[in-house]
Design a protein around this motif. Structure first.
Motif, mmCIF file in Angstrom:
data_model
loop_
_atom_site.group_PDB
_atom_site.id
_atom_site.type_symbol
_atom_site.label_atom_id
_atom_site.label_comp_id
_atom_site.label_asym_id
_atom_site.label_seq_id
_atom_site.Cartn_x
_atom_site.Cartn_y
_atom_site.Cartn_z
ATOM 1 N N ARG A 109 0.774 -1.297 -0.277
ATOM 2 C CA ARG A 109 0.161 0.124 0.170
ATOM 3 C C ARG A 109 1.079 1.217 -0.021
ATOM 4 O O ARG A 109 1.718 1.358 0.913
ATOM 5 N N ILE A 110 0.577 2.258 -0.954
ATOM 6 C CA ILE A 110 1.337 3.575 -1.229
ATOM 7 C C ILE A 110 0.358 4.550 -0.821
ATOM 8 O O ILE A 110 -0.645 4.558 -1.544
ATOM 9 N N LEU A 111 0.631 5.304 0.200
ATOM 10 C CA LEU A 111 -0.200 6.650 0.511
ATOM 11 C C LEU A 111 0.532 7.864 0.189
ATOM 12 O O LEU A 111 1.450 8.052 0.758
ATOM 13 N N SER A 112 0.023 8.696 -0.438
ATOM 14 C CA SER A 112 0.682 9.824 -0.803
ATOM 15 C C SER A 112 -0.163 11.036 -0.933
ATOM 16 O O SER A 112 -1.288 11.094 -0.686
ATOM 17 N N LEU A 113 0.377 12.228 -0.376
ATOM 18 C CA LEU A 113 -0.101 13.413 -0.306
ATOM 19 C C LEU A 113 0.167 14.384 -1.264
ATOM 20 O O LEU A 113 1.583 14.582 -1.355
ATOM 21 N N ALA A 114 -0.559 15.194 -2.104
ATOM 22 C CA ALA A 114 -0.131 16.354 -3.042
ATOM 23 C C ALA A 114 -0.858 17.558 -2.844
ATOM 24 O O ALA A 114 -2.046 17.517 -2.179
ATOM 25 N N PRO A 115 -0.404 18.576 -3.111
ATOM 26 C CA PRO A 115 -1.074 19.919 -3.108
ATOM 27 C C PRO A 115 -2.181 19.878 -3.802
ATOM 28 O O PRO A 115 -2.532 19.111 -4.678
ATOM 29 N N TRP A 116 -3.288 20.835 -3.345
ATOM 30 C CA TRP A 116 -4.504 20.717 -3.972
ATOM 31 C C TRP A 116 -4.320 21.742 -5.342
ATOM 32 O O TRP A 116 -3.730 22.582 -5.452
ATOM 33 N N PRO A 117 -4.871 21.343 -6.609
ATOM 34 C CA PRO A 117 -4.600 21.835 -7.911
ATOM 35 C C PRO A 117 -5.377 23.163 -7.998
ATOM 36 O O PRO A 117 -6.420 23.247 -7.718
ATOM 37 N N ASP A 118 -4.542 24.079 -8.740
ATOM 38 C CA ASP A 118 -5.117 25.459 -8.679
ATOM 39 C C ASP A 118 -6.571 25.372 -9.867
ATOM 40 O O ASP A 118 -7.276 26.145 -9.768
ATOM 41 N N HIS A 119 -6.449 24.359 -10.821
ATOM 42 C CA HIS A 119 -7.300 24.422 -11.910
ATOM 43 C C HIS A 119 -8.984 23.954 -11.320
ATOM 44 O O HIS A 119 -9.970 24.441 -11.797
ATOM 45 N N VAL A 120 -9.107 23.213 -10.058
ATOM 46 C CA VAL A 120 -10.205 22.984 -9.576
ATOM 47 C C VAL A 120 -11.346 24.189 -9.329
ATOM 48 O O VAL A 120 -12.487 24.350 -9.721
ATOM 49 N N ASP A 121 -10.632 25.226 -8.644
ATOM 50 C CA ASP A 121 -11.542 26.323 -8.202
ATOM 51 C C ASP A 121 -11.869 27.228 -9.552
ATOM 52 O O ASP A 121 -13.037 27.738 -9.787
ATOM 53 N N ARG A 122 -11.010 27.215 -10.639
ATOM 54 C CA ARG A 122 -11.225 27.717 -11.676
ATOM 55 C C ARG A 122 -12.415 27.087 -12.640
ATOM 56 O O ARG A 122 -13.438 27.713 -13.143
ATOM 57 N N VAL A 123 -12.382 25.627 -12.732
ATOM 58 C CA VAL A 123 -13.521 25.115 -13.531
ATOM 59 C C VAL A 123 -14.637 25.053 -12.735
ATOM 60 O O VAL A 123 -15.806 25.236 -13.314
ATOM 61 N N ARG A 124 -14.736 25.108 -11.388
ATOM 62 C CA ARG A 124 -16.050 25.125 -10.771
ATOM 63 C C ARG A 124 -16.667 26.524 -11.053
ATOM 64 O O ARG A 124 -17.693 26.508 -10.912
ATOM 65 N N ARG A 125 -15.818 27.631 -11.016
ATOM 66 C CA ARG A 125 -16.500 28.813 -11.257
ATOM 67 C C ARG A 125 -16.912 29.321 -12.599
ATOM 68 O O ARG A 125 -17.866 29.785 -12.971
ATOM 69 N N THR A 126 -16.189 28.643 -13.596
ATOM 70 C CA THR A 126 -16.278 28.951 -15.193
ATOM 71 C C THR A 126 -16.975 27.969 -15.924
ATOM 72 O O THR A 126 -17.462 28.274 -16.947
ATOM 73 N N GLY A 127 -17.062 26.646 -15.308
ATOM 74 C CA GLY A 127 -17.338 25.604 -15.996
ATOM 75 C C GLY A 127 -16.248 25.182 -17.033
ATOM 76 O O GLY A 127 -15.039 25.541 -17.208
ATOM 77 N N ALA A 128 -16.513 23.794 -17.400
ATOM 78 C CA ALA A 128 -15.434 23.036 -18.228
ATOM 79 C C ALA A 128 -15.527 23.114 -19.754
ATOM 80 O O ALA A 128 -16.836 23.127 -20.052
ATOM 81 N N ARG A 129 -14.170 23.052 -20.394
ATOM 82 C CA ARG A 129 -14.591 22.917 -21.741
ATOM 83 C C ARG A 129 -14.062 21.672 -22.101
ATOM 84 O O ARG A 129 -12.998 21.035 -21.641
ATOM 85 N N LEU A 130 -14.945 20.890 -22.955
ATOM 86 C CA LEU A 130 -14.599 19.304 -23.342
ATOM 87 C C LEU A 130 -14.433 19.222 -24.749
ATOM 88 O O LEU A 130 -14.894 20.043 -25.387
ATOM 89 N N ARG A 131 -13.789 17.946 -24.965
ATOM 90 C CA ARG A 131 -13.469 17.773 -26.458
ATOM 91 C C ARG A 131 -13.813 16.144 -26.522
ATOM 92 O O ARG A 131 -13.923 15.436 -25.209
ATOM 93 N N TYR A 132 -13.739 15.587 -27.812
ATOM 94 C CA TYR A 132 -13.916 13.959 -27.901
ATOM 95 C C TYR A 132 -12.596 13.605 -28.163
ATOM 96 O O TYR A 132 -11.675 14.350 -28.828
ATOM 97 N N CYS A 133 -12.076 12.704 -27.561
ATOM 98 C CA CYS A 133 -10.623 11.904 -27.800
ATOM 99 C C CYS A 133 -10.792 10.854 -28.694
ATOM 100 O O CYS A 133 -11.939 10.279 -28.906
ATOM 101 N N ASP A 134 -9.784 10.778 -29.655
ATOM 102 C CA ASP A 134 -9.698 9.787 -30.511
ATOM 103 C C ASP A 134 -9.517 8.297 -29.833
ATOM 104 O O ASP A 134 -9.769 7.249 -30.416
ATOM 105 N N THR A 135 -8.450 8.503 -28.903
ATOM 106 C CA THR A 135 -8.191 7.084 -28.142
ATOM 107 C C THR A 135 -9.684 6.682 -27.250
ATOM 108 O O THR A 135 -10.423 7.356 -26.851
ATOM 109 N N THR A 136 -9.899 5.280 -27.688
ATOM 110 C CA THR A 136 -11.244 4.766 -27.187
ATOM 111 C C THR A 136 -10.938 4.075 -25.974
ATOM 112 O O THR A 136 -9.649 3.509 -25.607
ATOM 113 N N VAL A 137 -11.975 3.573 -25.197
ATOM 114 C CA VAL A 137 -11.970 2.629 -23.812
ATOM 115 C C VAL A 137 -12.318 1.427 -24.358
ATOM 116 O O VAL A 137 -13.249 1.023 -25.024
ATOM 117 N N SER A 138 -11.468 0.479 -24.078
ATOM 118 C CA SER A 138 -11.613 -1.031 -24.436
ATOM 119 C C SER A 138 -12.973 -1.604 -23.360
ATOM 120 O O SER A 138 -12.933 -1.521 -22.219
#
Length: 273
Positions: A109-138
């Motif tokens: 078991r590996i447990l790690s701690l990382a800083p809170w990412p800056d982009h979270v507050d931004r996308v919550r505030r402004t909404g997210a821009r999405l695209r379709y990927c060419d790579t598929t899910v098997s």
């Protein structure tokens, strides 16, 4: 340079593990990525339940008791206002070859701690821009739903764009939208919500399950089934979810703009962090 603040391996503060670990060789394991908010993980019981379900599905035996894992989580989270905790569990070490060790040793078991990412507050505030990927899910029903370590499809999909978009949607080989590279998807049409069926592939996200429970409690119609790009084009609202971003409205997908509507707001208002 590593962005991790601290790392524990099998309960010890360190950042090294055996080169014979099956997680490194075969991706033989699972992981949980969790939001730390005000010194705690709000959805810890849900994460633990999914982790144990995944271990049962993969036949990983001997996972540390809940009490010990809980104590380690408390140690990691104490004093953290906002951060990301990640828990990886592998089958442990073994000799060469795909066959699982018999008898199995203790999981790693590996447990790690990382800083809170800056982009979270931004996308919550402004909404997210999405695209379709060419790579598929098997499609692989045995692995569908669990958060296993084999993420090469998501790695390849994420390489398809730089900074113009916040997330990419991935389809299966039948052209049905399954999920984002790091999120689950919901669409709203005439006050009802729909989300892709994950019985063949995809990750059953913690927040996805929470949204479905809330929909039932609020008596909002819910459909779980095939979602193709045509249905998303004609949806009234779209939102994406995961344990870090929470619930984020989509403001753009491909060539269409969307508004954050009343149904999406109902879930955002109920979300605990």
């Amino acid at each position: 340079m590593s962005t991790y603040l601290k790392c524990w391996v099998n309960g010890e503060l360190q950042a090294t593990l055996s080169v014979a670990d099956r997680g490194l060789h075969y991706g033989d394991g699972l992981f949980e990525t969790m939001a730390v908010v005000e010194g705690a993980i709000p959805f810890w019981p849900r994460h633990l339940k999914r982790l144990r379900q995944g271990c049962a599905r993969l036949g990983i035996e001997g996972l540390t008791p809940d009490r010990v894992l809980g104590d380690e989580i408390v140690q990691v989270c104490t004093g953290q206002e906002r951060a990301i905790a990640k828990l990886i569990v592998t089958r442990g070490t073994g000799d060469r070859g795909y066959r699982s060790p018999s008898p199995q040793g203790a999981p790693t078991r590996i447990l790690s701690l990382a800083p809170w990412p800056d982009h979270v507050d931004r996308v919550r505030r402004t909404g997210a821009r999405l695209r379709y990927c060419d790579t598929t899910v098997s499609r692989h029903p045995t692995l569908a739903g669990i958060k296993h370590l084999n993420r090469l499809e998501q790695v390849l999909a994420r390489q398809e764009w730089d900074s113009d978009f916040d997330e990419g949607l991935m389809c299966d080989n039948h052209g049905l939208v399954i999920e984002g590279t790091m999120s689950n998807l919901f669409a709203v049409s005439q006050g009802a919500i729909m989300t892709p069926d994950l019985s063949q592939c995809g990750v059953a996200g913690i927040v996805r399950n929470w949204v479905m429970e809330q929909a039932q409690a609020m008596e909002i119609p819910l459909e779980i089934g095939g979602v193709d790009p045509h249905r998303l084009t004609h949806a009234d609202e779209i939102f994406v979810t995961n344990s870090i971003i929470g619930i984020v409205p989509v403001r753009q997908l491909a060539d269409r703009d969307y508004l954050s509507g009343t149904t999406t707001k109902k879930f955002i208002d109920q979300f605990p962090y």
